[in-house]
Design an enzyme around this catalytic site. Structure first.
Site, PDB file in Angstrom:
ATOM      1  N   ASP A  11     114.837  27.583  56.478  1.00 23.94           N
ATOM      2  CA  ASP A  11     114.777  29.042  56.718  1.00 23.94           C
ATOM      3  C   ASP A  11     115.441  29.939  55.670  1.00 23.94           C
ATOM      4  OD1 ASP A  11     113.707  27.900  58.977  1.00 23.94           O
ATOM      5  OD2 ASP A  11     114.999  28.906  60.408  1.00 23.94           O
ATOM      6  N   ASP A  53     111.209  30.271  59.847  1.00 27.74           N
ATOM      7  CA  ASP A  53     111.220  30.861  61.171  1.00 27.74           C
ATOM      8  C   ASP A  53     109.975  31.753  61.190  1.00 27.74           C
ATOM      9  OD1 ASP A  53     112.814  30.837  63.493  1.00 27.74           O
ATOM     10  OD2 ASP A  53     113.765  32.748  62.989  1.00 27.74           O
ATOM     11  N   HIS A  55     107.913  33.953  63.744  1.00 31.92           N
ATOM     12  CA  HIS A  55     107.804  34.481  65.106  1.00 31.92           C
ATOM     13  C   HIS A  55     106.608  35.403  65.316  1.00 31.92           C
ATOM     14  CE1 HIS A  55     111.647  32.771  65.993  1.00 31.92           C
ATOM     15  NE2 HIS A  55     112.325  33.566  65.189  1.00 31.92           N
ATOM     16  N   HIS A  72     113.066  39.697  63.767  1.00 27.26           N
ATOM     17  CA  HIS A  72     113.147  39.113  62.424  1.00 27.26           C
ATOM     18  C   HIS A  72     112.027  38.092  62.226  1.00 27.26           C
ATOM     19  CE1 HIS A  72     115.196  36.229  65.053  1.00 27.26           C
ATOM     20  NE2 HIS A  72     114.777  35.302  64.210  1.00 27.26           N
ATOM     21  N   LYS A  97     108.118  27.282  62.511  1.00 35.24           N
ATOM     22  CA  LYS A  97     108.689  27.109  63.852  1.00 35.24           C
ATOM     23  C   LYS A  97     108.998  28.467  64.477  1.00 35.24           C
ATOM     24  CE  LYS A  97     113.373  26.721  62.221  1.00 35.24           C
ATOM     25  NZ  LYS A  97     113.739  28.101  62.613  1.00 35.24           N
ATOM     26  N   CYS A 141     119.893  27.091  63.174  1.00 35.97           N
ATOM     27  CA  CYS A 141     118.802  26.169  62.859  1.00 35.97           C
ATOM     28  C   CYS A 141     119.269  24.926  62.105  1.00 35.97           C
ATOM     29  CB  CYS A 141     117.698  26.897  62.113  1.00 35.97           C
ATOM     30  SG  CYS A 141     116.824  28.013  63.235  1.00 35.97           S
TER      31      CYS A 141
END
Ligand code: VGL
Ligand code: ZN
Length: 195
Positions: A11, A53, A55, A72, A97, A141
């Site tokens: 990340d 990351d 989302h 974020h 993820k 993470c």
């Protein structure tokens, strides 16, 4: 024979770096070291994984929908892009993820590649038994991924000169490192690797 190794960079995205939506203090300072690890693994022809990351706009991960985080790393936005100084080779294996709108998923063991193959499956297919792990954030993470890796029986080298934490509570990162080490992660640094 030595266990087959891979590098996992967690990340290292704009939103987690200074100026980003969920900036980790001094996150960008680890990038030169990460680039050195990348070079070592690239030269040794060992796999390099890089997670993001990733989302959806609405997810229970965010404060607005019941979670604890500011918005974020929304898929396909500049905030979700890798930091421009991170030098990933083109055969890097990219992992995604955090796509659930229902739950937090901090561990890279909840990530998949662009075709939907889970990280664990990719490691098994490649015969990887040892992971060198660096990136962001130490207390979320990175920690979650390291603990999962140990649970699955992988050897873990935690790259302590290439991680940074959020520290929502002061000391979270220090405690996270202690826990990872207690559960079996071994610390590594560029100095140790180059010795
Ligand atoms: C992370 C907080 C929220 C991480 C992701 O990558 O460590 N932390 N989402
Ligand atoms: Zn997140």
């Amino acid at each position: 024979m030595e266990a087959k190794r891979a590098l996992l960079i967690v990340d290292v995205q704009n939103d987690f770096c200074p100026g980003g939506a969920l900036a980790v203090p001094e996150a960008d300072k680890i990038i030169p070291n990460l680039n050195k690890y990348i070079k070592i693994f690239y030269k040794a022809k060992l796999p390099i994984f890089a997670s993001r990351d990733w989302h959806p706009a609405r997810t229970k991960h965010f404060k607005d929908f019941g979670g604890i985080w500011p918005v974020h790393c929304i898929q396909n936005t500049r905030g979700a892009a890798f930091h421009p100084k991170l030098k990933l080779p083109k055969d890097t294996i990219f992992l995604y993820k955090g796509m659930s709108d229902q739950k937090d998923s901090y561990s890279v063991f909840q990530a998949e590649d662009s075709r939907g193959t889970e990280f664990k499956k990719l490691l098994d297919l490649l015969g990887i038994r040892e992971l060198y792990i660096g990136g962001l954030a130490t207390d979320y993470c990175v920690k979650s991924s390291v603990l999962d890796a140990l649970r699955y029986g992988f050897k873990v080298r935690l790259l302590i000169d290439a991680i940074k934490g959020v520290d929502l509570k002061p000391g979270d990162s220090v405690r996270a490192i202690e826990e990872m080490v207690k559960k079996g992660a071994k610390k590594a640094t560029l100095k140790i690797l180059n010795r």
